[in-house]
Design a protein around this motif. Structure first.
Motif, PDB file in Angstrom:
ATOM      1  N   THR A  18       0.425   7.573   5.234  1.00  0.00           N
ATOM      2  CA  THR A  18       0.256   6.940   3.930  1.00  0.00           C
ATOM      3  C   THR A  18      -0.360   7.858   2.879  1.00  0.00           C
ATOM      4  OG1 THR A  18       0.030   4.836   5.097  1.00  0.00           O
ATOM      5  CG2 THR A  18      -0.634   4.878   2.787  1.00  0.00           C
ATOM      6  N   GLY A  43       2.827   0.899  -4.896  1.00  0.00           N
ATOM      7  CA  GLY A  43       2.293  -0.425  -4.550  1.00  0.00           C
ATOM      8  C   GLY A  43       2.338  -0.673  -3.045  1.00  0.00           C
ATOM      9  N   ARG A  44       3.472  -0.329  -2.428  1.00  0.00           N
ATOM     10  CA  ARG A  44       3.593  -0.480  -0.967  1.00  0.00           C
ATOM     11  C   ARG A  44       2.546   0.359  -0.245  1.00  0.00           C
ATOM     12  NH1 ARG A  44       8.813   1.793   0.830  1.00  0.00           N
ATOM     13  NH2 ARG A  44       7.958   1.413   2.888  1.00  0.00           N
ATOM     14  N   TYR A  82      -0.363   1.599  -1.381  1.00  0.00           N
ATOM     15  CA  TYR A  82      -1.732   1.117  -1.582  1.00  0.00           C
ATOM     16  C   TYR A  82      -1.970  -0.216  -0.876  1.00  0.00           C
ATOM     17  CZ  TYR A  82      -2.954   4.980  -4.588  1.00  0.00           C
ATOM     18  OH  TYR A  82      -3.233   6.243  -5.060  1.00  0.00           O
ATOM     19  N   LEU A  83      -0.943  -1.026  -0.710  1.00  0.00           N
ATOM     20  CA  LEU A  83      -1.058  -2.231   0.116  1.00  0.00           C
ATOM     21  C   LEU A  83      -1.361  -1.829   1.559  1.00  0.00           C
ATOM     22  CD1 LEU A  83      -0.835  -5.259   0.760  1.00  0.00           C
ATOM     23  CD2 LEU A  83       1.661  -4.940   0.891  1.00  0.00           C
ATOM     24  N   ASP A  84      -0.654  -0.826   2.070  1.00  0.00           N
ATOM     25  CA  ASP A  84      -0.915  -0.338   3.428  1.00  0.00           C
ATOM     26  C   ASP A  84      -2.357   0.125   3.590  1.00  0.00           C
ATOM     27  OD1 ASP A  84       1.692  -0.864   4.128  1.00  0.00           O
ATOM     28  OD2 ASP A  84       2.254   1.216   4.503  1.00  0.00           O
ATOM     29  N   LYS A 131      -5.164  -1.750  -6.906  1.00  0.00           N
ATOM     30  CA  LYS A 131      -4.307  -0.624  -7.265  1.00  0.00           C
ATOM     31  C   LYS A 131      -2.844  -0.958  -6.940  1.00  0.00           C
ATOM     32  CE  LYS A 131      -5.526   4.179  -7.408  1.00  0.00           C
ATOM     33  NZ  LYS A 131      -6.203   5.302  -6.803  1.00  0.00           N
ATOM     34  N   ALA A 132      -2.637  -1.553  -5.777  1.00  0.00           N
ATOM     35  CA  ALA A 132      -1.283  -1.943  -5.377  1.00  0.00           C
ATOM     36  C   ALA A 132      -0.694  -2.925  -6.392  1.00  0.00           C
ATOM     37  CB  ALA A 132      -1.296  -2.561  -3.978  1.00  0.00           C
ATOM     38  N   TYR A 154       0.338  -1.303  -9.825  1.00  0.00           N
ATOM     39  CA  TYR A 154       1.608  -0.575  -9.783  1.00  0.00           C
ATOM     40  C   TYR A 154       2.795  -1.530  -9.685  1.00  0.00           C
ATOM     41  CZ  TYR A 154      -0.331   4.144  -9.470  1.00  0.00           C
ATOM     42  OH  TYR A 154      -0.947   5.335  -9.755  1.00  0.00           O
ATOM     43  N   ILE A 209       0.892  -8.704  -1.410  1.00  0.00           N
ATOM     44  CA  ILE A 209      -0.424  -8.269  -1.890  1.00  0.00           C
ATOM     45  C   ILE A 209      -1.351  -9.477  -2.020  1.00  0.00           C
ATOM     46  CG2 ILE A 209      -1.665  -7.268  -3.864  1.00  0.00           C
ATOM     47  CD1 ILE A 209       0.946  -5.514  -4.275  1.00  0.00           C
TER      48      ILE A 209
END
Length: 187
Positions: free
Chosen positions: A87, A118-119, A121-123, A129-130, A133, A160
């Motif tokens: 990531t 976004g993906r 930062y979700l991880d 932040k996710a 974006y 999210i």
């Protein structure tokens, strides 16, 4: 061939094209061939070969300063790295792609990079932040009328919200996504 599902044949043809472009000294052709080879490798599940190919393309593209192909290669490399749960490195490449997309003012590219950030930062469970974006991408998709992108962004935003324990908001977002899908299906 790639669009017909014959990926092995597509790979063979893209490699032939790469060899042709190398002999002809056509850097742009080489870069686009490398990108397509990477896409085919990824589609075939050969993630390590896809990553290696994108990295090779990036090394060449950085010498040309072609912002468009750099944005594409950075983003495609980021996608493969994210799929392999690398990531932090994926974010680095998504951010590079995002900067290049902004340089050339491609809203579609910016939105694609924003969704991928976004993906990522979700991880990492960096939900604000996710969300920021994904909202940027969602705004573009809604303004442009691109329903597929809008649905993808809405679904990611719902993920999210679920990760943030806001199930009520997630449900409303998913209802909007379903409504758009039904609308498109009825056309």
């Amino acid at each position: 061939w790639r669009y017909r599902g014959n990926y092995e044949k597509a790979l063979q043809l893209f490699i032939q094209a790469l060899n042709f472009y190398e002999k002809a000294g056509d850097m742009a052709g080489r870069l686009y061939a490398l990108n397509n080879i990477g896409i085919v490798y990824a589609t075939l599940g050969k993630k390590d070969l896809a990553i290696k190919t994108y990295r090779e393309g990036i090394v060449l593209a950085e010498k040309t300063e072609d912002a468009f192909i750099l944005a594409v290669l950075y983003t495609n490399l980021g996608i493969e790295l994210l799929d392999k749960k690398q990531t932090d490195e994926a974010i680095t490449y998504f951010e590079k792609g995002y900067v290049k997309a902004r340089q050339i003012y491609t809203q579609q590219g910016i939105a694609t990079c924003a969704v991928n950030l976004g993906r990522a930062y979700l991880d990492k469970n960096q939900l604000p932040k996710a969300a920021a974006y994904v909202q940027e991408a969602l705004d573009f998709y809604q303004k442009s009328g691109e329903k597929q992108g809008e649905v993808s962004a809405l679904n990611l935003m719902a993920q999210i919200r679920i990760a943030g324990k806001d199930r009520a908001s997630a449900e409303k977002i998913l209802q909007r996504s379903i409504s758009i899908c039904k609308e498109v299906q009825d056309r």
